[in-house]
Write an enzyme that holds these catalytic residues in place. Structure first.
Site, mmCIF file in Angstrom:
data_model
loop_
_atom_site.group_PDB
_atom_site.id
_atom_site.type_symbol
_atom_site.label_atom_id
_atom_site.label_comp_id
_atom_site.label_asym_id
_atom_site.label_seq_id
_atom_site.Cartn_x
_atom_site.Cartn_y
_atom_site.Cartn_z
ATOM 1 N N HIS A 10 0.741 -1.171 -0.064
ATOM 2 C CA HIS A 10 0.061 0.064 0.001
ATOM 3 C C HIS A 10 0.972 1.176 0.088
ATOM 4 O O HIS A 10 1.336 1.507 0.965
ATOM 5 C CB HIS A 10 -0.918 -0.064 1.249
ATOM 6 C CG HIS A 10 -1.760 1.087 1.063
ATOM 7 N ND1 HIS A 10 -1.830 1.948 2.339
ATOM 8 C CD2 HIS A 10 -2.517 1.668 0.394
ATOM 9 C CE1 HIS A 10 -2.667 3.035 2.173
ATOM 10 N NE2 HIS A 10 -3.164 2.953 0.966
ATOM 11 N N GLY A 25 3.147 5.469 3.736
ATOM 12 C CA GLY A 25 2.093 6.496 4.936
ATOM 13 C C GLY A 25 0.918 6.008 4.986
ATOM 14 O O GLY A 25 0.440 5.135 4.325
ATOM 15 N N SER A 27 -3.092 5.852 5.159
ATOM 16 C CA SER A 27 -3.947 6.289 4.466
ATOM 17 C C SER A 27 -4.448 7.811 4.778
ATOM 18 O O SER A 27 -4.364 8.190 5.808
ATOM 19 C CB SER A 27 -5.494 5.460 4.524
ATOM 20 O OG SER A 27 -6.696 5.883 3.536
ATOM 21 N N GLY A 28 -4.470 8.779 3.422
ATOM 22 C CA GLY A 28 -4.640 10.212 3.839
ATOM 23 C C GLY A 28 -3.411 11.049 4.084
ATOM 24 O O GLY A 28 -3.794 12.262 4.497
ATOM 25 N N GLY A 30 -1.170 11.976 2.207
ATOM 26 C CA GLY A 30 -0.761 12.711 1.064
ATOM 27 C C GLY A 30 0.131 12.067 0.173
ATOM 28 O O GLY A 30 0.921 12.764 -0.609
ATOM 29 N N LYS A 31 0.279 10.574 -0.070
ATOM 30 C CA LYS A 31 1.122 9.941 -1.113
ATOM 31 C C LYS A 31 0.523 10.334 -2.396
ATOM 32 O O LYS A 31 1.473 10.707 -3.071
ATOM 33 C CB LYS A 31 0.737 8.355 -0.719
ATOM 34 C CG LYS A 31 1.186 7.728 0.680
ATOM 35 C CD LYS A 31 1.123 6.603 0.595
ATOM 36 C CE LYS A 31 -0.434 5.977 0.627
ATOM 37 N NZ LYS A 31 -1.135 6.273 1.818
ATOM 38 N N SER A 32 -0.614 10.347 -2.574
ATOM 39 C CA SER A 32 -1.014 10.780 -4.041
ATOM 40 C C SER A 32 -0.561 12.246 -4.231
ATOM 41 O O SER A 32 -0.212 12.622 -5.430
ATOM 42 C CB SER A 32 -2.358 10.305 -4.311
ATOM 43 O OG SER A 32 -2.469 8.847 -4.278
ATOM 44 N N ASP A 49 -1.268 4.083 -5.086
ATOM 45 C CA ASP A 49 -2.176 3.389 -4.248
ATOM 46 C C ASP A 49 -1.728 1.914 -3.721
ATOM 47 O O ASP A 49 -1.692 1.374 -2.725
ATOM 48 C CB ASP A 49 -3.702 3.102 -4.345
ATOM 49 C CG ASP A 49 -4.289 2.623 -3.244
ATOM 50 O OD1 ASP A 49 -4.438 3.253 -2.234
ATOM 51 O OD2 ASP A 49 -5.240 1.783 -3.542
ATOM 52 N N GLU A 73 -5.142 9.030 -7.973
ATOM 53 C CA GLU A 73 -6.122 9.564 -7.390
ATOM 54 C C GLU A 73 -6.054 11.126 -6.952
ATOM 55 O O GLU A 73 -5.035 11.302 -6.401
ATOM 56 C CB GLU A 73 -6.568 8.839 -6.255
ATOM 57 C CG GLU A 73 -7.795 9.539 -5.368
ATOM 58 C CD GLU A 73 -8.204 8.945 -4.245
ATOM 59 O OE1 GLU A 73 -8.862 9.599 -3.252
ATOM 60 O OE2 GLU A 73 -7.815 7.680 -3.892
ATOM 61 N N ARG A 103 18.053 19.815 9.838
ATOM 62 C CA ARG A 103 18.112 20.561 8.680
ATOM 63 C C ARG A 103 18.872 19.574 7.540
ATOM 64 O O ARG A 103 18.536 19.642 6.449
ATOM 65 C CB ARG A 103 18.902 21.770 8.880
ATOM 66 C CG ARG A 103 19.082 22.741 7.665
ATOM 67 C CD ARG A 103 19.793 23.957 7.992
ATOM 68 N NE ARG A 103 20.078 24.722 6.668
ATOM 69 C CZ ARG A 103 20.929 25.709 6.753
ATOM 70 N NH1 ARG A 103 21.392 26.272 7.836
ATOM 71 N NH2 ARG A 103 21.166 26.347 5.686
#
Length: 142
Positions: A10, A25, A27-28, A30-32, A49, A73, A103
């Site tokens: 995933h 990461g 779900s939600g 920010g991968k896409s 996905d 998506e 940094r």
């Protein structure tokens, strides 16, 4: 010899000049969205996905499951068509669930299928996507 039953993760994957970044990461996380930002800066989509991670020779390769190939998506818009690459050599893993605080961070690695792969953490800087594209183009220097 290629792996006969490679794992499907995933995750989302993008590439620059055949050098792939695996974005992981929750779900939600920010991968896409990050992949879309990187694509706007010259990266190519490998898969969104779900990503197939295949060992072949001395490398790990990223590919898309056939039903997802060429789609990404965009929240609030829907599934978008995208130019994509058939496969990319895995060069780094980005963990969006961990925030980078340094940094100039020390090098980190993760073991995947017996291979040591550089591990990056997310950064909240507005130029993060551009930095990742440049990382894939030129690598990291000491």
């Amino acid at each position: 010899m290629p792996d006969p039953d490679p794992p499907t993760l995933h995750a989302t994957a993008v590439a620059v000049d055949g050098r792939g970044l695996l974005i992981r990461g929750a779900s939600g996380s920010g991968k896409s969205g990050l992949a879309l930002e990187m694509m706007a800066r010259g990266a190519q989509l490998v898969s969104d996905d779900r990503v197939i991670l295949r060992a072949a020779g001395d490398a790990l390769w990223l590919t898309a499951p056939k039903p997802l190939r060429g789609m990404i998506e965009a929240r609030g818009i829907g599934l978008l068509g995208a130019d994509c690459t058939d496969r990319a050599r895995l060069c780094a893993v980005l963990d969006l669930d961990r925030e980078e605080e340094a940094r100039l961070p020390q090098r980190r690695e993760i073991m995947l299928q017996g291979h040591r792969i550089p591990l990056l953490h997310k950064s909240a800087h507005p130029y993060f996507a551009a930095s990742l594209v440049q990382y894939l183009k030129g690598g990291r220097r000491e």
